[in-house]
Design a protein around this motif. Structure first.
Motif, PDB file in Angstrom:
ATOM      1  N   GLU A  77      -8.756  -5.253   9.318  1.00  0.00           N
ATOM      2  CA  GLU A  77      -7.801  -4.187   9.759  1.00  0.00           C
ATOM      3  C   GLU A  77      -7.468  -3.649   8.504  1.00  0.00           C
ATOM      4  N   MET A  78      -7.404  -4.375   7.368  1.00  0.00           N
ATOM      5  CA  MET A  78      -7.092  -3.509   6.002  1.00  0.00           C
ATOM      6  C   MET A  78      -8.214  -2.535   5.754  1.00  0.00           C
ATOM      7  N   PHE A  79      -9.484  -2.893   5.786  1.00  0.00           N
ATOM      8  CA  PHE A  79     -10.351  -2.036   5.502  1.00  0.00           C
ATOM      9  C   PHE A  79     -10.560  -0.426   6.491  1.00  0.00           C
ATOM     10  N   ARG A  80      -9.908  -0.815   7.792  1.00  0.00           N
ATOM     11  CA  ARG A  80      -9.872   0.192   8.758  1.00  0.00           C
ATOM     12  C   ARG A  80      -8.507   1.160   8.323  1.00  0.00           C
ATOM     13  N   ALA A  81      -7.488   0.502   7.682  1.00  0.00           N
ATOM     14  CA  ALA A  81      -6.422   1.177   7.536  1.00  0.00           C
ATOM     15  C   ALA A  81      -6.361   1.817   6.147  1.00  0.00           C
ATOM     16  N   LEU A  82      -7.174   1.298   5.362  1.00  0.00           N
ATOM     17  CA  LEU A  82      -7.356   2.078   3.987  1.00  0.00           C
ATOM     18  C   LEU A  82      -7.668   3.595   4.316  1.00  0.00           C
ATOM     19  N   ARG A  83      -8.778   3.695   5.148  1.00  0.00           N
ATOM     20  CA  ARG A  83      -9.409   5.081   5.559  1.00  0.00           C
ATOM     21  C   ARG A  83      -8.556   6.147   5.670  1.00  0.00           C
ATOM     22  N   ASP A  84      -6.979   5.770   6.148  1.00  0.00           N
ATOM     23  CA  ASP A  84      -6.040   6.607   6.413  1.00  0.00           C
ATOM     24  C   ASP A  84      -4.947   6.495   5.105  1.00  0.00           C
ATOM     25  N   ASP A  85      -4.842   5.123   4.634  1.00  0.00           N
ATOM     26  CA  ASP A  85      -3.699   4.968   3.652  1.00  0.00           C
ATOM     27  C   ASP A  85      -4.137   5.376   2.372  1.00  0.00           C
TER      28      ASP A  85
ATOM     29  N   VAL B 148       0.952  -1.162  -0.095  1.00  0.00           N
ATOM     30  CA  VAL B 148      -0.008  -0.106   0.074  1.00  0.00           C
ATOM     31  C   VAL B 148       0.947   1.213  -0.088  1.00  0.00           C
ATOM     32  N   ALA B 149       2.091   0.944   0.479  1.00  0.00           N
ATOM     33  CA  ALA B 149       2.950   2.551   0.467  1.00  0.00           C
ATOM     34  C   ALA B 149       3.459   2.816  -0.854  1.00  0.00           C
ATOM     35  N   GLN B 150       3.058   1.719  -1.854  1.00  0.00           N
ATOM     36  CA  GLN B 150       3.418   2.035  -3.206  1.00  0.00           C
ATOM     37  C   GLN B 150       2.304   2.715  -3.903  1.00  0.00           C
ATOM     38  N   PHE B 151       1.365   3.078  -3.383  1.00  0.00           N
ATOM     39  CA  PHE B 151       0.252   3.639  -3.924  1.00  0.00           C
ATOM     40  C   PHE B 151       0.392   5.162  -3.646  1.00  0.00           C
ATOM     41  N   ASP B 152      -0.301   6.007  -4.706  1.00  0.00           N
ATOM     42  CA  ASP B 152      -0.204   7.211  -4.200  1.00  0.00           C
ATOM     43  C   ASP B 152      -1.278   7.676  -3.281  1.00  0.00           C
ATOM     44  N   GLY B 153      -1.140   8.001  -2.270  1.00  0.00           N
ATOM     45  CA  GLY B 153      -2.353   8.183  -1.252  1.00  0.00           C
ATOM     46  C   GLY B 153      -3.254   9.149  -1.516  1.00  0.00           C
ATOM     47  N   GLU B 154      -2.851  10.151  -2.556  1.00  0.00           N
ATOM     48  CA  GLU B 154      -3.706  11.392  -2.898  1.00  0.00           C
ATOM     49  C   GLU B 154      -4.720  10.891  -4.180  1.00  0.00           C
ATOM     50  N   LEU B 155      -4.456   9.764  -4.711  1.00  0.00           N
ATOM     51  CA  LEU B 155      -5.345   9.410  -5.715  1.00  0.00           C
ATOM     52  C   LEU B 155      -6.463   8.500  -5.337  1.00  0.00           C
ATOM     53  N   PRO B 156      -7.733   8.550  -6.055  1.00  0.00           N
ATOM     54  CA  PRO B 156      -9.115   8.082  -5.794  1.00  0.00           C
ATOM     55  C   PRO B 156      -8.998   6.731  -6.258  1.00  0.00           C
ATOM     56  N   TYR B 157      -8.441   5.702  -5.736  1.00  0.00           N
ATOM     57  CA  TYR B 157      -8.334   4.241  -6.263  1.00  0.00           C
ATOM     58  C   TYR B 157      -9.939   3.571  -6.110  1.00  0.00           C
ATOM     59  N   ARG B 158     -10.077   2.561  -6.863  1.00  0.00           N
ATOM     60  CA  ARG B 158     -11.276   1.824  -6.753  1.00  0.00           C
ATOM     61  C   ARG B 158     -10.633   0.618  -6.032  1.00  0.00           C
ATOM     62  N   VAL B 159     -11.155   0.465  -4.890  1.00  0.00           N
ATOM     63  CA  VAL B 159     -10.434  -0.637  -4.192  1.00  0.00           C
ATOM     64  C   VAL B 159     -11.451  -2.006  -3.594  1.00  0.00           C
ATOM     65  N   ALA B 160     -11.259  -3.088  -3.846  1.00  0.00           N
ATOM     66  CA  ALA B 160     -11.935  -4.245  -3.111  1.00  0.00           C
ATOM     67  C   ALA B 160     -11.087  -4.794  -2.053  1.00  0.00           C
ATOM     68  N   VAL B 161     -11.978  -5.031  -1.025  1.00  0.00           N
ATOM     69  CA  VAL B 161     -11.318  -5.956   0.078  1.00  0.00           C
ATOM     70  C   VAL B 161     -12.024  -7.065  -0.008  1.00  0.00           C
ATOM     71  N   VAL B 162     -11.424  -8.253   0.158  1.00  0.00           N
ATOM     72  CA  VAL B 162     -12.229  -9.739   0.362  1.00  0.00           C
ATOM     73  C   VAL B 162     -11.792 -10.498   1.304  1.00  0.00           C
ATOM     74  N   GLY B 163     -12.984 -10.915   2.024  1.00  0.00           N
ATOM     75  CA  GLY B 163     -12.847 -11.903   3.298  1.00  0.00           C
ATOM     76  C   GLY B 163     -13.628 -11.277   4.405  1.00  0.00           C
ATOM     77  N   SER B 164     -13.595 -12.125   5.433  1.00  0.00           N
ATOM     78  CA  SER B 164     -14.406 -11.758   6.500  1.00  0.00           C
ATOM     79  C   SER B 164     -13.618 -11.926   7.938  1.00  0.00           C
ATOM     80  N   SER B 165     -12.396 -11.813   7.868  1.00  0.00           N
ATOM     81  CA  SER B 165     -11.269 -12.111   8.679  1.00  0.00           C
ATOM     82  C   SER B 165     -10.808 -10.867   9.386  1.00  0.00           C
ATOM     83  N   GLN B 166     -10.225 -11.235  10.480  1.00  0.00           N
ATOM     84  CA  GLN B 166      -9.679 -10.070  11.172  1.00  0.00           C
ATOM     85  C   GLN B 166      -8.682  -9.189  10.216  1.00  0.00           C
ATOM     86  N   SER B 167      -7.897  -9.848   9.715  1.00  0.00           N
ATOM     87  CA  SER B 167      -7.135  -9.172   8.832  1.00  0.00           C
ATOM     88  C   SER B 167      -7.838  -8.403   7.679  1.00  0.00           C
ATOM     89  N   ALA B 168      -8.620  -8.696   7.200  1.00  0.00           N
ATOM     90  CA  ALA B 168      -9.810  -7.897   6.129  1.00  0.00           C
ATOM     91  C   ALA B 168     -10.310  -6.912   6.831  1.00  0.00           C
TER      92      ALA B 168
END
Length: 430
Positions: free
Chosen positions: A207-215, A185-205
């Motif tokens: 945490e990524m969903f939450r982190a993407l709000r900032d990243d 995720v550090a390789q993506f430009d945080g200023e751009l409006p990407y279209r993202v999918a998160v897959v799964g219903s686990s803790q890791s999914a």
């Protein structure tokens, strides 16, 4: 290179073993080596969000449940680094993941006998046999072509990431497993409006969903899951007793049908669930999004990804609604996977079993690979024995005790079959 004991993977399992070696078998520790493909020691490196915490008590560190007086304990780490007062004041049993990683690095730096080499990727593990077919040692080949000979081999690496087959042929730069989230995720430009999918219903999914709000704050994030929605883990103080080190004996001695029942009933204490604090945080975020009329972050439950293609400019995911059968398309730039790990034995272990002509991979109660015949060498598997040792095997819960059991098993093996019993060329290698 020749060593008596080679441990593959410098994560918590083998670091715990290194501590046990130094404290229980110092002579063996002097000729033991830990290697890891990564260039630094990190715990769950891809998920080292600054706010992420451990889900187990700090007392389940590398040594405390084996020896609370050990200098390698997490508490002594806090004392030695001058952070005891602050941690006590936090009134928590669960440290931040980043500080547990710092603890692991502190332990590695504190080892006096066991050597650690990082940036050493293993490509194969093979058995060495004498003319009678008895195993006399192991040859581990590294990515740079060099080899390491050892009498004892301990595999403590993780399982391979689980990539759903429907997504397996998509470009790897567009499909990111949670194990590589922070790096990628550090390789993506945080200023751009990407279209993202998160897959799964686990803790890791989660945490990524939450982190993407900032990243990736301006991105459209769709969270896809087959379940009806997010569920809290089903753990309680009663079920947590099945994570005790002492329960391993009961599980190992149980009949196959009982083992299967236990694993099934314990599944939702650890897999495809989210911790209650994370659920509260996620719901509060989504509540405020709805209040403010924001729709760019949303959950899409009860869907299967039934097809996926790369058009060059974007990924097109075919979603089939499990309730109605309706098929829709979702156009994304990148997909993040919280889909866990392959349940099979890791590739390196399967290939090792093939070199030994083993029909199946079995381990003893003390985690020694069953070779079927007496041998002057032995191999051990850490963290991949859930089917025989219980659901706690992949976690920190039994780590300290397991390290002692493996260490003492090796000590016993050395006493029964001294190195001098290995003849000729093999003895000189040891």
């Amino acid at each position: 290179m020749d060593v008596e004991l080679l441990a593959i993977g410098a994560g918590p399992s083998n670091l715990g073993l290194a501590v046990a070696l130094e404290e229980l078998a110092p002579e063996l520790a002097e000729n033991s080596l830990l290697i890891d493909r990564n260039t630094e020691i990190a715990w769950q490196q891809g998920m080292l969000m600054p706010w992420a915490t451990s889900q187990v008590s700090f007392l389940k560190d590398l040594v405390t449940q084996r020896d609370p007086t050990s200098k390698f304990s997490f508490l002594n780490h806090l004392f030695e680094t001058g952070r005891m007062d602050e941690f006590v004041n936090m009134s928590t049993f669960t440290p931040y993941r980043v500080e547990f990683t710092e603890y692991l690095r502190w332990v590695a730096a504190s080892l006096e006998k066991v050597k650690i080499e990082l940036g050493r990727e293993v490509v194969s593990m093979q058995a060495k046999k004498d003319e009678t077919g008895s195993v006399t040692g192991w040859v581990t080949t590294l990515a740079d072509g060099s080899t390491i000979n050892s009498r004892y081999l301990v595999y403590g690496g993780s399982r391979e990431a689980n990539i759903p087959p429907v997504l397996a042929d998509l470009p790897p730069n567009r499909v990111v497993h949670s194990t590589a989230y922070r790096q990628r995720v550090a390789q993506f430009d945080g200023e751009l409006p990407y279209r993202v999918a998160v897959v799964g219903s686990s803790q890791s999914a989660a945490e990524m969903f939450r982190a993407l709000r900032d990243d990736l704050p301006d991105s459209d994030v769709a969270w896809l899951m087959r379940s009806i929605g997010l569920s809290s883990d089903a753990s309680s103080k009663f079920t947590n007793e099945l994570y005790y080190p002492g329960f391993v004996d009961e599980f190992y001695d149980a009949r196959p049908a009982a083992r299967e029942q236990i694993l099934q009933e314990m599944y939702r204490t650890n897999y495809s669930v989210v911790t209650p604090p994370m659920l509260e945080h996620l719901y509060a975020d989504l509540y405020l999004d709805r209040f403010n009329g924001r729709t760019e972050r949303r959950l899409i439950p009860m869907v299967d990804i039934t097809a996926a293609r790369d058009t060059g400019d974007e990924l097109v995911l075919e979603l089939t609604d499990r309730r109605t059968g309706a098929v829709t398309e979702l156009h994304r730039d990148v997909v993040f996977l919280g889909t866990g790990f392959d349940t099979r034995m890791p590739r390196l272990v399967r290939e090792l079993a093939d070199s030994l002509d083993l029909d199946q991979i079995d381990v003893t109660r003390n985690y020694q690979l069953e070779l079927g015949v007496p041998s002057a060498a032995a191999a051990y598997l850490q963290g991949v024995n859930e089917q025989t040792h219980g659901i706690s095997d992949t976690l920190l819960s039994v780590l300290a005790q397991r390290a002692e059991e493996i260490c003492r098993d090796i000590i016993g093996h050395r006493e029964r079959i001294p190195a001098a019993a290995v003849s000729g060329e093999e003895a000189s290698a040891l």
